[in-house]
Design an enzyme around this catalytic site. Structure first.
Site, PDB file in Angstrom:
ATOM      1  N   GLU A 281       0.744  -1.202  -0.124  1.00 10.15           N
ATOM      2  CA  GLU A 281       0.100   0.075   0.024  1.00 10.15           C
ATOM      3  C   GLU A 281       0.930   1.312  -0.160  1.00 10.15           C
ATOM      4  OE1 GLU A 281      -4.080  -0.095   1.883  1.00 10.15           O
ATOM      5  OE2 GLU A 281      -3.004   0.976   3.560  1.00 10.15           O
ATOM      6  N   GLU A 284       1.956   1.720  -3.571  1.00 12.55           N
ATOM      7  CA  GLU A 284       0.911   2.164  -4.290  1.00 12.55           C
ATOM      8  C   GLU A 284       0.744   3.821  -4.013  1.00 12.55           C
ATOM      9  OE1 GLU A 284      -2.813   0.374  -3.110  1.00 12.55           O
ATOM     10  OE2 GLU A 284      -4.098   1.240  -4.640  1.00 12.55           O
ATOM     11  N   CYS A 308      -8.162  -1.932   4.482  1.00 12.04           N
ATOM     12  CA  CYS A 308      -7.840  -3.049   5.134  1.00 12.04           C
ATOM     13  C   CYS A 308      -9.242  -3.331   6.120  1.00 12.04           C
ATOM     14  CB  CYS A 308      -6.909  -2.999   6.093  1.00 12.04           C
ATOM     15  SG  CYS A 308      -6.206  -1.451   6.413  1.00 12.04           S
ATOM     16  N   SER A 328      -7.432   1.987  -1.970  1.00  9.53           N
ATOM     17  CA  SER A 328      -6.277   1.324  -2.340  1.00  9.53           C
ATOM     18  C   SER A 328      -6.799  -0.316  -2.870  1.00  9.53           C
ATOM     19  CB  SER A 328      -5.504   0.878  -1.163  1.00  9.53           C
ATOM     20  OG  SER A 328      -4.438  -0.324  -1.378  1.00  9.53           O
ATOM     21  N   LYS A 367     -15.342  -9.518   8.290  1.00  7.68           N
ATOM     22  CA  LYS A 367     -14.459 -10.358   7.651  1.00  7.68           C
ATOM     23  C   LYS A 367     -14.939 -11.672   7.330  1.00  7.68           C
ATOM     24  CE  LYS A 367     -10.672  -8.012   8.362  1.00  7.68           C
ATOM     25  NZ  LYS A 367      -9.653  -7.608   7.298  1.00  7.68           N
ATOM     26  N   GLU A 370     -16.185 -10.748   3.945  1.00  6.63           N
ATOM     27  CA  GLU A 370     -15.148 -10.583   3.125  1.00  6.63           C
ATOM     28  C   GLU A 370     -14.569 -11.758   2.664  1.00  6.63           C
ATOM     29  OE1 GLU A 370     -11.581  -9.044   5.013  1.00  6.63           O
ATOM     30  OE2 GLU A 370     -10.870  -7.877   3.117  1.00  6.63           O
ATOM     31  N   GLU A 375     -14.842 -12.610  -5.334  1.00  2.86           N
ATOM     32  CA  GLU A 375     -13.322 -12.327  -6.158  1.00  2.86           C
ATOM     33  C   GLU A 375     -12.245 -12.791  -5.253  1.00  2.86           C
ATOM     34  OE1 GLU A 375     -15.776 -10.185  -5.133  1.00  2.86           O
ATOM     35  OE2 GLU A 375     -14.996  -8.222  -4.576  1.00  2.86           O
ATOM     36  N   CYS A 524      -9.873  -1.847  15.086  1.00  6.19           N
ATOM     37  CA  CYS A 524     -10.041  -3.132  15.210  1.00  6.19           C
ATOM     38  C   CYS A 524     -10.430  -3.498  16.865  1.00  6.19           C
ATOM     39  CB  CYS A 524      -9.079  -3.815  14.790  1.00  6.19           C
ATOM     40  SG  CYS A 524      -8.961  -3.947  12.971  1.00  6.19           S
TER      41      CYS A 524
END
Ligand code: SF4
Ligand code: SF4
Ligand code: SF4
Ligand code: SF4
Ligand code: FES
Lengths: 594, 388
Positions: A281, A284, A308, A328, A367, A370, A375, A524
């Site tokens: 990242e 990036e 994230c 990102s 999560k 996710e 994908e 988190c």
């Protein structure tokens, strides 16, 4: 601020104007039972469990909702009060599916505790539980069981006040009043981000995360499967709360031992992929900056937004789909970990990836969603097979009968078990930013960030949106275009703050280059999968433990992680390489916004 | 307690000698303090049912310092069996408007809103025309105040003043916690006087006729007269303005059908008076206060059914946010059904009466608190009908 004086149960107490009777009672350690009240949320005053007698008024008053007044005389424990409370709790029980023995929240349920304290014997009232209530299991992340709902509206207040998502609302009135979604659609089809904050504040088993531990137990029991568990940074500072430790205790070593004792084949650290995220990242970001500043490419989207937090990502997909280009493309550490488990790790270990079951232990409910995104199969297999919450891991450990307090400590296995302090601080709001700056600054200048002990204090703390600026001085030749540039960054946590950030971007007024966003308050450590209860004090204690863990690490910068160096050398080649792109980056899509 | 004889009065609908704008002009000649103290002195209590002294409400709002204050006319009449506000708004809307204007002058408000029950939307066209004309006249006499109408969304609970604000502000109609009271923080968080339609007319009447003439009517506790909506087993159903303080016996003599066994004073949320208590029960704040609904039942009626209907109404119309009201109402329905069918012993009725006591002291708003009235009065007075 002016002070007022009142008496509670004959004791005098002084408190600031505007505080409630409940606040005043707390101050002198008079405990008043509550249910709809939650420290994180605005007052509702609707369950009526907290009623007290106030001299001069005929009716009882809800102490959580009534401002303390000068000269007020309050009694919290009179026959009238006790009887009303018992009646109220008995009424709630009469509306409730009282299947405690099969309930996930049993022993950690506020209704259960209240009815035990008040001994709601003999079902004082007839059951009025509505028949045929179906549990909504449509979502990968959240389960909603209206038969256990006490209509406290904590979830509604959470979703609207803390998260500004408004996926949950109150519908109907009177006997039909319930917590609902837009048109009563299943949770999977509404704007819900799966952040789980509502779950974390629900006092009962009405909202829970979907559990996957039985599947995980099955895999552990299957000798043909190689089960890999990785744990997110914030799990180690919260898990102890469920297993007998005070809030804010770091239990990393015992947790690793416990997981080994569960029977998993390899215990690894998501911090490893957090470090990896920083490299990808950070690169990036620098590439985007270069394209924008040097190549004058006006299609480049800045600021860059971190990706994230899957609750945050889904929030964007629902509510700001035109601005997804700012996110990102990096997968979250969980997904990077999964993709590498089934490729790099499998290869190194010589295990067929189809036999690997990758389990992530996360502070998070999103999560789970996710992990199941279509994908997320870049390794040719589902990257993550099961996303478990901290709470689920706590349950698994309890199920083994291990005496957690007495366990010896041990360290993570290798090959993706190595990490740095930078990876650890991912667990707290501002941590990703701090970790990224520690690395990016050094890449660009060859020097450490100009903060004492690498501690970038401005991005820490519990403020909703934090800002910082770092001036780049002494850029290395290849980064000379950044010389003198003042990097402006921001950190937001809680989706209500994410909205502010996004509205700025949508209006073209964002002054930042890089923004960290976490869906949950506190990041988190305050995740929707963390032990219940949560409140500001608990979040602060967990954050303190995170930074303590960071200070205790030998390595505190992601790019210093030797395992990261190795993986680039042996496998990924370089940041943003072809392999990285295939395995570690992803795409986003527009979703409906109701 | 001595009761007054039944006496018909005509303050509300009589149009002689009361030109609403003239009344406002009269108020403007007084100081704001004088207006408020006249209303206090008159002893007028709110006619919506709760009976809070109107003048005190105005005084509290007047004493608040704020850039904006509101005068709201509560025309969300939802109590089963009342239809008096509709009639007032239809026949003498200018009197309501003048009450609002006088209040506005007294408390220093520039904006008035009539919250009109959705079912009364058929009045809108005519009302709006009258409001325009009235607003015009006000500006001509130099009072900076204008009234507009807001149409309600139809829930009974929106008649509760704070739920009404929530609804006006575009949220779900749920009562707020009090304090803060509306006179401090009401609509849009601003000091607000909210009065019921009938109350506002009386304020204008007090200014028009003077405090003394108003005080001469009614009793110490219950000043003035009151508009009643009479329904049920009566040959004289309709709207009648009576002096306050009469007893139920006299009321029944005038309005009953000769076979009256009970009168429900105050609608579903009021008290049920059985024949044996007719004489000793006074209609008014010293006895049973009422928002105006009077339902007469003759001996063919099943009081079980009457109670059951009321409870079903409440179980529907409760906003549902607070436990005692949402669950209490359902428990009461289920409870009396079970007793009636013999599935619960008759003593369970006593347990249910205790439950209404909890509802009365622990519910968040007047709705849940008042369910106890009809329940305990019907169950106590007609216990045998609940059992067999
Ligand atoms: S939500 Fe609480 S009270 Fe209800 S069944 Fe579960 S543990 Fe029992
Ligand atoms: S998970 Fe988050 S977004 Fe979804 S309903 Fe709960 S609080 Fe709202
Ligand atoms: S789902 Fe939970 S938090 Fe929401 S109203 Fe029901 S019990 Fe309260
Ligand atoms: S008493 Fe009934 S109507 Fe009033 S707040 Fe409670 S639930 Fe709502
Ligand atoms: S805790 Fe006070 S009313 Fe619910």
């Amino acid at each position: 601020m002016s002070k007022i004086k009142l008496t509670i149960d004959g004791k005098k107490v002084q408190i600031e104007q505007g505080k409630t009777i409940l606040d005043a009672a707390k101050k002198i350690n008079v405990k008043i039972p509550t249910l709809c009240y939650h420290e994180d949320l605005c007052v509702a005053g609707n369950c009526r469990v907290c009623v007290v007698e106030v001299a001069g008024s005929r009716a009882l008053q809800a102490s959580c909702a009534i401002p303390a007044q000068d000269g007020m005389e309050v009694r919290t424990n009179t026959p009238k009060v006790r009887n009303a409370r018992k009646d109220i709790i008995a009424m709630l029980v009469s509306e409730h599916n009282t299947q405690c023995t099969t309930c996930y929240r049993s022993t950690n349920c506020e209704l259960q505790t209240l009815s035990a304290e008040f001994n709601i014997d003999n079902n004082r009232y007839l059951s009025i539980l509505k028949p045929n209530i179906e549990v909504d299991r449509s979502s990968w992340s959240i389960e909603k069981d209206d038969s256990k709902c006490v209509r406290c509206q904590r979830c509604v207040r959470t979703c609207s006040e803390l998260q500004h998502v408004n996926a949950l609302t109150v519908s109907h009135k009177g006997k039909d009043m319930k917590i609902s979604t837009f048109h009563d659609l299943p949770l999977k089809d509404v704007v819900c981000t799966n952040c789980g904050q509502c779950v974390n504040r629900c006092p009962t088993g009405a909202l829970t995360e979907r559990r996957y531990f039985d599947e995980v137990w099955e895999a552990i029991g299957d000798p043909t499967k190689h089960v890999v568990m990785n744990t997110a940074p914030s799990v180690r500072v919260a898990l102890g709360e469920m297993l007998g430790y005070p809030v804010g205790t770091r239990v990393t070593g015992k947790m690793v031992t416990a997981m080994r004792r569960l029977g998993v084949d390899s215990v690894l650290d998501t911090d490893f992929s957090a470090d990896l995220t920083i490299i990808e990242e950070g690169t990036e970001l620098l590439v985007r900056l270069k394209k924008a500043l040097v190549d004058k490419d006006d299609t480049i989207k800045l600021p860059l937004l971190t990706s994230c937090s899957p609750g945050w990502v889904k929030f964007c997909e629902h509510l700001y789909p035109e601005h997804l280009g700012h996110l990102s493309t990096c997968k979250s550490p969980q997904q990077m970990f999964g993709a590498l488990t089934k490729t790099y790790y499998a290869d190194k270990k010589g295990i067929d990836p189809k036999d690997i079951v990758s389990v992530a232990i996360m502070p998070c409910a999103a999560k789970k969603f996710e992990a199941n995104r279509g994908e997320m199969k870049d390794s040719g297999f589902q990257d993550i097979d099961a996303g478990l919450t901290t709470r689920e891991l706590g349950h698994m450990i309890k199920q083994t009968g291990l005496n957690f307090l007495e366990l010896e400590e041990s360290s993570y296995d290798s090959i993706m078990g190595e990490s740095t302090g930078a990876g650890v601080i991912f667990g707290a709001t501002g941590g990703v930013m701090e970790a990224a700056l520690r690395t990016a600054y050094e890449i660009v200048t060859g020097k450490e960030v100009p903060f004492e002990n690498l501690n970038i204090i401005p991005v820490r703390g519990m403020e909703g949106i934090k800002e910082a600026a770092i001036k780049i001085e002494g850029a290395l030749p290849e980064w000379s275009f950044l010389e003198g540039v003042e990097m402006k960054v921001a950190v937001a946590h809680g989706l209500i703050n994410a909205r502010i950030i996004m509205d700025q971007i949508a209006a073209g007024e964002s002054p930042y280059h890089f923004i960290e966003v976490m869906a949950c308050p506190g990041g988190c450590i305050g995740g929707g999968g963390q032990p219940i209860p949560t409140n500001e004090a608990i979040r602060k204690a967990r954050v303190a433990a995170i930074y303590e863990e960071d200070m205790n690490m030998n390595l505190r910068k992601s790019h210093d992680n030797p395992a990261i160096k190795t993986i680039y050398k042996d496998f990924l080649k370089e940041p943003l390489s072809h392999v990285s792109h295939n395995l570690l980056h992803t795409t986003y899509r527009k979703r409906q916004h109701y | 307690m001595v009761s007054k004889k039944l006496q018909r009065v005509d303050f509300i609908f009589d149009c002689a000698g009361c030109e609403p704008i003239e009344v406002v002009k009269k108020a403007l000649k007084m100081t704001r303090e004088e207006v408020v103290s006249s209303i206090i002195e008159s002893g007028l209590k709110g006619r919506g049912g709760a009976g809070f002294p109107t003048g005190m409400k105005w005084k509290f709002a007047k004493d608040e310092v704020a850039d904006t204050k509101y005068v709201i006319c509560n025309a969300d009449e939802g109590e089963p069996g009342t239809f008096k506000d509709r009639e007032i708004l239809d026949v003498v809307p200018n009197k309501v408007l003048s009450g609002m204007a006088i209040c506005a002058y007294a408390i220093g408000s520039k904006e008035g809103i009539i919250y009109l029950r959705g079912e009364y939307n058929f009045l809108l066209k005519k009302l709006n025309a009258q409001i325009d004309e009235f607003n015009n006249s006000l500006s001509k006499i130099g009072l900076d105040f204008a009234v507009s109408i807001r149409s309600g969304s139809g829930a009974y609970i929106c008649g509760e003043e704070t739920a009404l604000f929530e609804s006006m502000e575009g949220r779900r109609g749920e009562p707020r916690n009090k304090p803060p009271f509306p006179t401090k923080s009401g609509y849009n968080g601003k000091p607000t006087v909210i009065n019921n339609v009938e109350t506002l007319v009386y304020t204008a009447m007090i200014i028009n006729m003077g405090v003394d003439e108003f005080k001469a009517v009614g009793t110490m506790d219950s000043r003035g007269s009151k508009v009643f909506s009479v329904s049920g087993d009566t040959p004289k159903a309709g709207i009648h303005e009576l002096e306050l303080g009469l007893n139920v016996a006299d009321f029944v003599e005038e309005f009953g059908d000769g076979d009256t066994k009970a009168v429900q004073v105050g609608g579903a949320s009021g008290h049920c008076v059985p024949r044996k208590l007719f004489k000793e029960t006074i209609i008014g704040f010293e006895g049973i206060p009422t928002g105006g609904s009077m339902m007469i039942f003759n001996s063919t009626r099943s009081m079980f059914n009457v109670l059951n209907d009321y409870l079903e109404f409440f179980a529907e119309e409760s906003c549902g946010q607070c436990t005692p009201c949402r669950i209490g109402t359902q428990q009461l329905i289920k409870g009396i059904e079970h007793v009636k069918k013999g599935q619960m012993p008759s003593e369970y009725l006593d347990q249910l009466i205790k439950l209404t006591e909890t509802m009365k002291i622990a519910s968040k708003c007047g709705l849940g608190q008042s369910v106890a009235n009809s329940f305990s009065s019907i169950v106590t007075n007609f216990r045998e009908e609940m059992i067999y």
